[in-house]
Each structure stands twice: as C-alpha cells, then as structure tokens.
Design an enzyme around this catalytic site. Structure first.
Site, PDB file in Angstrom:
ATOM      1  N   GLY A  14       0.977  -1.278   0.034  1.00  0.00           N
ATOM      2  CA  GLY A  14      -0.258  -0.206  -0.158  1.00  0.00           C
ATOM      3  C   GLY A  14       0.696   1.058  -0.105  1.00  0.00           C
ATOM      4  O   GLY A  14       2.043   1.509   0.593  1.00  0.00           O
ATOM      5  N   ARG A  18      -2.001   8.464   3.786  1.00  0.00           N
ATOM      6  CA  ARG A  18      -2.598   9.158   4.260  1.00  0.00           C
ATOM      7  C   ARG A  18      -1.316   9.915   5.508  1.00  0.00           C
ATOM      8  O   ARG A  18      -1.525  10.364   6.337  1.00  0.00           O
ATOM      9  CB  ARG A  18      -3.505   8.364   5.417  1.00  0.00           C
ATOM     10  N   THR A  82      -5.843  -7.265  -0.935  1.00  0.00           N
ATOM     11  CA  THR A  82      -4.986  -7.599   0.292  1.00  0.00           C
ATOM     12  C   THR A  82      -4.948  -9.130   0.406  1.00  0.00           C
ATOM     13  O   THR A  82      -4.279 -10.220   0.308  1.00  0.00           O
ATOM     14  CB  THR A  82      -5.813  -7.605   1.953  1.00  0.00           C
ATOM     15  N   TYR A 104       0.787  -7.723   8.230  1.00  0.00           N
ATOM     16  CA  TYR A 104       0.436  -6.209   8.333  1.00  0.00           C
ATOM     17  C   TYR A 104       2.133  -4.991   8.270  1.00  0.00           C
ATOM     18  O   TYR A 104       2.451  -5.751   9.528  1.00  0.00           O
ATOM     19  CB  TYR A 104      -0.179  -5.541   8.468  1.00  0.00           C
ATOM     20  N   GLY A 105       2.656  -5.404   7.339  1.00  0.00           N
ATOM     21  CA  GLY A 105       3.944  -4.129   7.454  1.00  0.00           C
ATOM     22  C   GLY A 105       3.574  -3.165   8.579  1.00  0.00           C
ATOM     23  O   GLY A 105       4.273  -2.431   9.432  1.00  0.00           O
ATOM     24  N   ASP A 106       2.222  -2.334   8.238  1.00  0.00           N
ATOM     25  CA  ASP A 106       1.546  -0.908   9.322  1.00  0.00           C
ATOM     26  C   ASP A 106       1.117  -1.247  10.326  1.00  0.00           C
ATOM     27  O   ASP A 106       0.326  -1.000  10.972  1.00  0.00           O
ATOM     28  CB  ASP A 106       1.104  -0.299   9.104  1.00  0.00           C
ATOM     29  N   ASN A 369      39.959  15.867  36.972  1.00  0.00           N
ATOM     30  CA  ASN A 369      38.874  16.915  37.381  1.00  0.00           C
ATOM     31  C   ASN A 369      38.993  17.905  36.286  1.00  0.00           C
ATOM     32  O   ASN A 369      40.208  18.627  36.220  1.00  0.00           O
ATOM     33  CB  ASN A 369      38.881  17.459  38.634  1.00  0.00           C
ATOM     34  N   TYR A 379      38.344  19.873  16.500  1.00  0.00           N
ATOM     35  CA  TYR A 379      37.709  20.824  14.488  1.00  0.00           C
ATOM     36  C   TYR A 379      38.571  21.748  14.595  1.00  0.00           C
ATOM     37  O   TYR A 379      38.473  22.662  15.007  1.00  0.00           O
ATOM     38  CB  TYR A 379      36.537  19.943  14.998  1.00  0.00           C
ATOM     39  N   ARG A 432      48.411  32.519  30.561  1.00  0.00           N
ATOM     40  CA  ARG A 432      47.540  33.995  31.100  1.00  0.00           C
ATOM     41  C   ARG A 432      47.986  35.199  30.355  1.00  0.00           C
ATOM     42  O   ARG A 432      49.631  35.203  30.817  1.00  0.00           O
ATOM     43  CB  ARG A 432      47.958  33.546  32.235  1.00  0.00           C
TER      44      ARG A 432
END
Ligand code: UD1
Ligand code: CA
Length: 453
Positions: A14, A18, A82, A104-106, A369, A379, A432
């Site tokens: 099908g 929908r 079907t 049914y697949g659905d 830590n 990156y 720094r």
C-alpha cells in the site's frame, strides 16, 4: 510451539497516502527504528523459516532498507486488495511445506506469544470436532470499531465469515469483534483458497478475508484468537504513529522497571528499541535515550539529559542537563554534570566533569578533574584531533585544549589557559595575560563621569 516450518508473508504494497510522507509507511520509526524492524524482530522469536514481503508503491525504499536481510520480495502491481497481495506472494512461497502467517507491515506491535497462540490453534482440534482447522484469524475488540472488518461467529464460537465494513448490514456493523488482518493458514490449503477469490464486493477488490467463508465451504473449520487493541494498532496516519509510539514506550518503561530500574516519572522518559538499563539505575524525569545506550547497575541519570550511543558504567552520575553523544564511555563512579556535552570520549573511573564543558575525541584519566567551562577544541574545520588527559590531572576552569594535546598524569593546567602540545606529568602549565593593576583608577573614572552630568 509447533515444529512445523513457518513462513511469514508481510503485506506492504500500500501507498500509505494518509501519512503524507515521502518516506514509505513501514520505514517510519518507532522507538528509534523503522516499524518494519519491530515486526521482523517478532518474527525472529517465532522462528520463521522464510519471510516474503509484498511490495508495490515505494518498493525501492523498502528493498534498500532491508538490504542484507534474508527476505524475499514479491511485487504486487497494481494493488487489487489484500487477497491479491497474498496471491502475488505465492511464487515466493513455492516449496514451503508448513504454516503461513499473513501480517501487515503497518501493524508492527503484535507480540510473539500471540502469533505462537495462533499457530498452536491452527493445529488443535476445533472444540466442536467439526472438520480440521484450516486457518486462524486474529480478532480484537477496538474501542471504536470504525471501518474494521467484522468477525461473524457461528453457534460454536468458530468463525463463519468476515464482512468488510462497506459490505456489512447494520446488524453486522453492530458486532464488536473485529478483524486485525493477521491470519495463520495451513499452507497446503492457502493456494486453493486464493484461487477461489472473486472481486464482487463494494471495493471491487480481492479480499483476503473472503478465504474464511471459502474454507468453511470446503469443510474446514476457522478459529479466532483474540488480542488487545494496543497490540494491534495499525499505522495509517501520523496520529496512529504517535499512538503506536506511546504503546511501545509504555512497554519499554514497564520492562525497565520490571528489571529493577527506578523511573521517577515513567511517562516523561523516552527509550529506544535497544536501550539497556541495569539494576538500581535511577532515571529522573525528562530523560531521552536515543539508540545504542547501555546504563550499568547503580548509575543515576538526572533530569533533562539526552543520551545516544553511550555507555555509562556502574554508579556513574549523568546530568542534570547532560548530553552524551555517540562514543561517550563513562567509567565507574564518574560524574558528568550540568551542561556538559561528551562525544567519542572515554572518561575513566571517578573522573569529574561537573559543569559546562565540551569533551570530544578525548580520553580522560581516572579521577581527573575537569574544571567548569573546559573545551576540547577538536576540530580545525577539516580534521578531528585527539585530547588525552592523564589520571589525576586537574584542568582549571575555562581552559581551551587545542587538540592534538596531551596532559600528563597529575599535571595541572591553570584556569583560563589556551593550550596545545604536551604537558608532562605533574607539571603546571598555564597561558595567561599578565595582570595589570591601576590603584584607585575605578574611583577616579566614576568621579570624572559624574562631573560631566
Ligand atoms: C483490512 C481488512 C479488514 C481489517 C483491516 C485491519 C481486508 C479485505 N480487509 O482492511 O478486515 O479489519 O485490514 O486493519 O483484508 N495491501 C497490499 N496490497 C493491496 C492492498 C493492501 O499490500 O492490494 C496491504 C497494505 O499495504 C496494508 C494491508 O495490506 O499493509 C492492509 O490493507 P488496507 O487497504 O489498509 O486494508 P483495510 O481496508 O484497512
Ligand atoms: Ca488499513
């Protein structure tokens, strides 16, 4: 379970109009994987020897998604109902001796034990002793029977026939027992039943449901097994998809709790089909588990965290508001706190990354830590580079570690540093700007501004 061979025929020709989607209906995901994969996983449980998928509209998509799986495809073009769909599957069933399940697949949430019940009913003697059972239909009693086919029983609780809604009389429409579409056939009988189908009905289609009355007319008995509505949700629209998702999420939440995890507010936790939670795992509200997550015993996932492709070891704490991306491996008792994102990084036992960090392509040694605001700059716009932080190292807050960078065990990086290269074990490294102090400058500045007013 019967020792007979079982073949499955999955109807998926099908269009799924929908859904209003460019994606084939059976490929829409539930719990993070295409719905058809849920059905195939269930079929693995009943140990089918052969699976035939009937495809038509959008079949390229379905065939591509099934690559590498042992599935035979039957093309149904055009789609004339079907019954016609199962006829299209017959050549691919050639040589199969045994039972045939039509699904049914659905309708992907059907439990394996219901299929097993159907197969065992197929081989049990009918209660009234009349004829051999030729097929078993899976029925259910939906809250809103709407347009489902109605199951018309005979006096002995066997099935007499199925009437499609459009063809039903008002009294037949009043029947609450409906056809789910799932059927189990004696494979020796199926080709004969199909060859007798006609399309003289309201839709001008070859209805698979007509095989029931045909089997009866040939002297076979037809039995009904009932299942719950939630197990038989058919996905025709996005609304149905959301309903099916709710059902599968509820199943997974219940299973997680049954296995010994605490979910404080189950309804706000979302799982993937493959989420694994150990015992005494605590999941706070509003947590999302994407695919590929494994949480070991005793770990805590605090509120509003999002995890995918991640492994969290025993007694670690994640969140609140943490994000674990694929390849995050969090060690025993480690702590990943709020607004921390971790990708493709191994965090060893007892390490702490408590606040506001991005750790990607990295390894963090045991008990290191990582201060608030630490960023691994992994990156350069072209390639990704690795950051390695040794056991017991201390990274001061707001440090940018420009990968490739290696910080030795026990080393300290001063807060606010931007570092690359190597820092030897137990060294201090910092970058720094030199501090400037101008005594009384602020007071003089304010006074000057006041005079101008
Ligand atoms: C069908 C049943 C109905 C049942 C309902 C349950 C028939 C005649 N009716 O009705 O009794 O209550 O399912 O949901 O069987 N398909 C094909 N090729 C076709 C037609 C359909 O592969 O030519 C597939 C669809 O992709 C779908 C399934 O079969 O997966 C059901 O088709 P659909 O048209 O939705 O059947 P219903 O009219 O809902
Ligand atoms: Ca339907």
């Amino acid at each position: 379970m019967t020792s007979r061979a079982i073949a499955a025929v999955i109807l998926a020709a099908g269009k799924g109009t929908r859904m209003k989607s460019s994606q084939h209906k059976v490929l829409h995901p539930l719990a993070g994987q295409p719905m058809i994969h849920h059905l195939l996983a269930t079929l693995d449980h009943v140990q089918t020897s052969r699976t035939v998928m009937v495809v038509g509209a959008g079949r390229d998509q379905v065939e591509t998604a099934m690559a590498g799986r042992d599935i035979r495809f039957a093309v149904q073009e055009p789609q004339l109902g079907t019954g016609h769909a199962v006829m299209a599957a017959l050549p691919e069933l050639d040589g199969h001796k045994g039972d045939i399940l039509v699904l049914y697949g659905d309708t992907p949430l059907i439990p394996a034990d219901i299929l097993a019940q159907m197969l065992s009913r197929l081989h049990s003697t009918p209660p009234n002793g009349s004829g051999k059972t030729g097929l078993v239909v899976l029925g259910f009693r939906p809250k809103d029977p709407a347009q489902y086919g109605r199951l018309v029983l005979d006096g002995d609780d066997a099935l007499d026939r199925i009437v499609e809604y459009k063809d039903a009389t008002p009294s037949e429409r009043a029947i609450s027992l409906c056809n789910s579409g799932v059927m189990a056939f004696d494979g020796a009988l199926l080709p004969d039943l199909l060859s007798r189908l006609t399309n003289s009905n309201a839709n001008g289609e070859y209805y698979l449901t007509d095989t029931v009355a045909i089997a009866r007319s040939l002297g076979a008995s037809v039995q009904v097994v009932e299942a719950l509505e939630d197990d038989l949700i058919g996905v025709n629209s996005r609304m149905d998809l959301a309903k099916a998702e709710a059902v599968i999420q509820k199943r997974m939440r219940d299973a997680a709790m049954a296995n010994g995890a605490t979910l404080i507010d189950p309804a706000s936790v979302y799982f993937s089909h493959d989420t694994k939670l150990g015992r005494d795992v605590l999941v706070e509200p509003h947590v999302v588990f994407g695919p590929g997550v494994h949480i070991a015993d005793g770990a805590t996932i605090r509120a509003f965290s999002h995890l995918e492709g991640a492994h969290v070891a025993e007694n670690a704490t994640i969140g609140p508001y943490a994000r674990l991306r694929p390849g995050a491996e969090i060690g025993i008792g480690a702590k990943v706190g709020n607004f921390v994102e971790i990708k493709k990084a191994k965090v060893e036992e007892g390490a702490k990354i408590s606040h506001l960090s991005y750790i990607g392509d990295a390894s963090i040694g045991a008990h290191a830590n990582i201060g608030a605001g630490t960023i691994t700059c992994n990156y350069d716009g072209f390639s990704k580079y690795h950051t390695s932080i040794g056991a017991g190292a201390f990274i001061g807050s707001n440090s940018a570690l420009v990968a490739p960078v290696t910080i030795g065990a026990g080393a300290i990086v001063g807060a606010g540093s931007t570092l690359s290269g190597n820092v030897e074990a137990d060294d201090l490294a910092l970058t720094r700007a030199e501090r400037q102090t101008r005594p009384g400058w602020a007071k003089k500045f304010r006074a000057a501004k006041q005079r101008k007013k």
